[in-house]
Design an enzyme around this catalytic site. Structure first.
Site, short mmCIF file in Angstrom:
data_model
loop_
_atom_site.label_atom_id
_atom_site.label_comp_id
_atom_site.label_asym_id
_atom_site.label_seq_id
_atom_site.Cartn_x
_atom_site.Cartn_y
_atom_site.Cartn_z
N THR A 62 0.84 -1.20 0.00
CA THR A 62 0.00 0.00 0.00
C THR A 62 0.88 1.25 0.00
O THR A 62 2.10 1.16 -0.15
CB THR A 62 -1.02 -0.06 1.15
N LYS A 66 3.66 1.43 -3.81
CA LYS A 66 3.10 0.68 -4.95
C LYS A 66 3.90 0.79 -6.25
O LYS A 66 3.90 -0.13 -7.06
CB LYS A 66 1.65 1.13 -5.21
N ASN A 87 -0.05 -3.71 -6.18
CA ASN A 87 -0.58 -3.75 -4.81
C ASN A 87 -0.61 -5.18 -4.25
O ASN A 87 -0.95 -5.38 -3.10
CB ASN A 87 -1.98 -3.12 -4.73
N ASN A 151 -9.09 17.25 -13.01
CA ASN A 151 -8.11 17.28 -11.93
C ASN A 151 -7.69 18.72 -11.69
O ASN A 151 -7.73 19.54 -12.61
CB ASN A 151 -6.88 16.44 -12.34
#
EC number: 1.1.1.25
Length: 277
Positions: A62, A66, A87, A151
């Site tokens: 995590t 990753k 992951n 974004n």
């Protein structure tokens, strides 16, 4: 002999993965234990050497490891390579193979919880971080018609599209532009941490222009219903929280390790019980 599975992250003390996986092992009579290890970035290489030395059977990776873990593995699955993150690690007779179950886990959760067919859907992704990458690639692989990204930093969203190289039509918008066009989409997905505990008054995007019966999905699971999802519910949206993605990414990792797909309803129940405290 009992097999050992691990979670490597920094921090990991808050993780619900150990309780979820250990219950699944017990429920399925598998002699195994899952333990969370706090691994600082500068010790990641040592931790992976430890997997080899101790014969740890599998690992979940995590934040923040990753991407950093990828060059330390013997093999990386093509989907994980496209996403640019691993992951899940499987130790196959000493060979460490990296996978990504985050994106596929998200799509499985969406399809099974909402009963939606991704094919031909127009989707808006909010955010361009690690979670967005996995979800973007997996939705494209399922045949989505359009996956646009909004974004705060537009250049980061463009970079995601270029690097993931998925065969899907995508346009990048600023948050304001996306808010104006919300009515064009069948599915809205928040992949950011906006609205997560303790900043529960925040919303990633205004839903003023959303059409009714739009699927509104948030990968946050603490709180179980973010302010954004509450707002979507008021506007007759079909809502989904992040529990499903968390559970299905875990279930797909479990399957990679053991060859057995676990009881996801049981996993979900355990996670929700823990979150409700």
């Amino acid at each position: 002999m009992e097999k050992l599975y691990a979670l490597f992250g920094c921090p990991v003390h808050h993780s619900l993965s150990p309780i979820m996986h250990n219950d699944a092992f017990q429920n399925m009579n598998i002699a195994a234990h899952y333990h969370a290890f706090h691994v600082e970035p500068e010790r990641l290489k040592d931790a992976i050497a430890g997997v080899r030395a101790l014969g740890i059977s599998g690992v979940n990776v995590t934040i923040p490891h990753k991407t950093a873990v990828m060059p330390l593995l013997d093999e990386v699955d093509p989907t994980a390579r496209r996403i640019g993150a691993v992951n899940t690690i499987v130790n196959r007779n000493g060979r460490l193979i990296g996978y990504n179950t985050d994106g596929p886990g998200y799509v499985r959760a969406l399809e099974e919880e909402i009963n939606v067919d991704i094919k031909e859907k127009r989707i808006l992704l909010i955010g361009a971080g690690g979670a967005a990458r996995g979800i973007y690639v997996s939705l494209a692989d399922r045949g989505a018609k359009q996956i646009d990204i909004c974004n705060r930093t537009v250049s980061k969203a463009k970079q995601l599209i270029d690097e993931c190289n998925a065969s899907v039509s995508s346009v990048v918008y600023s948050l304001n532009e996306a808010e104006e066009r919300l009515g064009e989409y069948d599915i809205l997905i928040n992949t950011t941490s906006v609205g997560m505990y303790p900043n529960m008054e925040e919303m990633p995007l205004s839903l003023a222009n959303m059409k009714e019966e739009t699927i509104v999905s948030d990968i946050i699971y603490n709180p179980l219903e973010t302010k954004w999802l509450k707002e979507a519910r008021k506007r007759n949206g079909i809502i989904q929280n992040g529990v499903g993605m968390f559970v299905y990414q875990g279930a797909l990792a479990f399957e990679k390790w053991t060859g057995i797909f676990p009881d996801v309803q049981r996993m979900k129940k355990i996670v929700i019980e823990q979150l409700r405290g």
